[in-house]
Write an enzyme that holds these catalytic residues in place. Structure first.
Site, PDB file in Angstrom:
ATOM      1  CG  ASP A  25       0.405  22.949 -16.114  1.00 23.02           C
ATOM      2  OD1 ASP A  25      -0.519  23.512 -16.729  1.00 23.02           O
ATOM      3  OD2 ASP A  25       1.608  23.089 -16.418  1.00 23.02           O
ATOM      4  CG  ASN A  53       1.477  21.526 -28.288  1.00 22.07           C
ATOM      5  OD1 ASN A  53       1.331  22.745 -28.356  1.00 22.07           O
ATOM      6  ND2 ASN A  53       0.498  20.717 -27.928  1.00 22.07           N
ATOM      7  CE  LYS A 104       3.479  20.232 -24.620  1.00 21.80           C
ATOM      8  NZ  LYS A 104       3.800  21.171 -23.553  1.00 21.80           N
ATOM      9  CG  HIS A 144       1.960  16.316 -21.214  1.00 24.43           C
ATOM     10  ND1 HIS A 144       2.819  16.916 -20.337  1.00 24.43           N
ATOM     11  CD2 HIS A 144       1.181  17.337 -21.676  1.00 24.43           C
ATOM     12  CE1 HIS A 144       2.602  18.217 -20.306  1.00 24.43           C
ATOM     13  NE2 HIS A 144       1.611  18.489 -21.107  1.00 24.43           N
ATOM     14  NE  ARG A 145       0.629  19.497 -17.323  1.00 22.00           N
ATOM     15  CZ  ARG A 145       1.839  19.161 -16.857  1.00 22.00           C
ATOM     16  NH1 ARG A 145       1.989  18.066 -16.135  1.00 22.00           N
ATOM     17  NH2 ARG A 145       2.910  19.912 -17.117  1.00 22.00           N
ATOM     18  CG  ASP A 183       7.311  20.665 -23.932  1.00 23.90           C
ATOM     19  OD1 ASP A 183       6.931  20.155 -25.013  1.00 23.90           O
ATOM     20  OD2 ASP A 183       6.521  21.214 -23.132  1.00 23.90           O
ATOM     21  CD  GLU A 220       0.028  20.857 -23.210  1.00 25.15           C
ATOM     22  OE1 GLU A 220      -0.806  21.736 -22.869  1.00 25.15           O
ATOM     23  OE2 GLU A 220       1.125  20.745 -22.637  1.00 25.15           O
TER      24      GLU A 220
END
Ligand SMILES: O=C(O)C1=C[C@@H](OP(=O)(O)O)[C@@H](O)[C@H](O)C1
Ligand SMILES: C=C(OP(=O)(O)O)C(=O)O
Length: 438
Positions: A324, A94, A424, A398-399, A52, A352
């Site tokens: 998040d 993204n 990311k 990623h999460r 990012d 995402e």
């Protein structure tokens, strides 16, 4: 980790140690753009190195901004009043924190620019921001589907001194208009009045924006969450040096590991003085029964129930302020003493991936019962003997990858598919995780 198709996690029983967090994504990308728009040069230390921030750095360089690298997490940015390059095609991956603020800045500055991203970025809405900017006179066209990137921006005529932005899909639209506002103020020599339409979500991210704008010399007058006024004469000035604090969303995985793995796990880089809303995730693990100690710039978690053989306490919580870190709570629910409900998380559907669907599908693979609605998710803990071995799809999110690393504390064999998607925001996540668990 990049290119590795899957990562099998061994069964874990304990987590203990100290983690030095990478820099905050939200702060890094804001500070990069503010430095580029400020009079003078800014040295940024503690900058996050990830996909990012890479797209933001690359875009600013393509726009003619001079960036000097001192160390991988330390750069100096020479600010400008106008981007030297007036025609560019920018790839934003993204990264919501890159494409949205840059769209607003480029729309108010003049020049011919196009912005595109990965296929998922072209499914993430930007219409509310484009409508707001068009309403004040900006010229922006969609190159694909209406309401979504890719976009093309053309120089505009006079800009109006009032703009209305919808706040109910993403707070990043308001952040984008706020950060670009001094450019409009400079052109019109009038204050810019920003009205928020609808219920603003993810409010703590607006606090980050206002805090950083103030450090670059622009104080925004604020009327609740409804109206923001950027005064006449507002212009960014470099603070000369900015240190980026650790990423509070990344901290959530280690706070959770301390709770389920006994700890103590000490996280260095965010603490009681953080400007990021996601530090409030420490309150979530505390409410679930873990012992939490906060210092100015660190947090330590001890999972006192683990030693007593007890489960974490279930929750029913509105997570709108920390969308998040809320994903980490969904994974922690597997270890609770009853069903856990996450409310007011509708924004998960446009991140995402559709995170409500993805969480539901993958948690069920492990053996959990999961229910969901348009903006909520309920996760039932997995009982002894109910765990199933699973290969977890991560949906280039990623999460998803980081959250499901917690499942290794259950009783099944967990394989994370495409673990490299953590790049990311946290390329070294699985190395750091590996150093804590046993
Ligand atoms: O402004 C920011 O830095 C962010 C705002 C939040 O997005 P929404 O406002 O779309 O919820 C968050 O999910 C994202 O990771 C970062
Ligand atoms: C939603 C996220 O990212 P973005 O900044 O791309 O919106 C995230 O990091 O969870």
């Amino acid at each position: 980790m990049s290119g590795v198709p899957s990562l099998e996690l061994g069964h874990c029983v304990a987590a203990q140690g100290t983690v030095h967090l990478p820099g905050s994504k939200s702060i890094s990308n804001r500070v990069l753009l503010l430095s580029a728009l400020a009079a003078g040069a800014t040295r940024i230390d503690g900058l996050l190195q990830s996909d990012d921030t890479h797209v933001m750095l690359t875009a600013l360089a393509a726009l003619g901004i001079k960036i000097t690298t001192h160390a991988p997490d330390s750069v100096s940015v020479q600010g400008v009043s106008r981007f030297p390059v007036e025609r560019a095609e920018l790839f934003m991956g993204n990264a919501g924190t890159a494409i949205r603020p840059l769209t607003a800045a480029l729309a108010m500055m003049g020049g011919h620019y196009s912005l595109s991203g990965v296929p998922r970025m072209h499914e993430r809405p930007i219409g509310d921001l484009v409508d707001g900017l068009r309403g004040m006179g900006a010229r922006i066209n969609y190159l694909g589907q209406e309401g979504y990137p890719p976009l093309h921006i053309e120089p505009s005529g006079a800009l109006s001194d009032r703009v209305a932005v919808q706040g109910s899909v993403s707070s990043q639209f308001l952040t984008a208009v706020l950060m670009a506002a001094p450019l409009a103020v400079a052109r019109s020599s009038k204050a810019l009045v920003i009205d928020v339409v609808g219920e603003l979500i993810s409010k703590p991210y607006i606090d980050i924006t206002l805090n950083l704008m103030a450090r670059f010399g622009v104080t925004v007058q604020r009327h609740g969450w409804q109206q923001f006024v950027v005064p006449v004469g507002a212009a960014y000035r470099s603070p000369e040096h900015i240190y980026v604090e650790g990423d509070a969303s990344s901290a959530s995985y280690f706070l959770a590991l301390g709770a389920i793995g006994g700890g103590p796990v000490k996280i260095v880089g965010v603490g009681a003085q953080s400007i990021q809303g996601d530090v409030a995730f420490a309150d979530t693990v505390q409410a679930m029964g873990a012992l939490v100690k906060r210092d100015a710039a660190s947090i330590e978690v001890t999972g006192i129930q683990v030693a007593r053989g007890e489960k974490l306490k279930a929750f029913d919580t509105d997570f709108n302020l920390i969308p998040d870190a809320a994903m980490t709570a969904a994974a922690l629910a597997l270890f609770a003493d009853g069903p856990c409900t996450l409310r007011n998380i509708g924004s998960w559907r446009v991140k995402e991936t559709d995170r409500i669907d993805a969480m539901q599908t993958e948690l069920r693979k492990l053996g959990a019962q999961v229910e969901s609605g348009p903006d909520w998710l309920r996760v039932f803990p997995i009982a002894q003997g109910g765990w199933r071995d699973a290969s977890i799809h991560t949906y280039d999110d990623h999460r998803m990858a980081m959250c499901f690393s917690l499942a290794a504390f259950g009783q099944s064999r967990v394989t994370i598919l495409d673990p490299g998607c953590v790049s990311k925001t946290f390329p070294t996540y699985f190395d750091v995780y590996g150093g804590l668990i046993s």
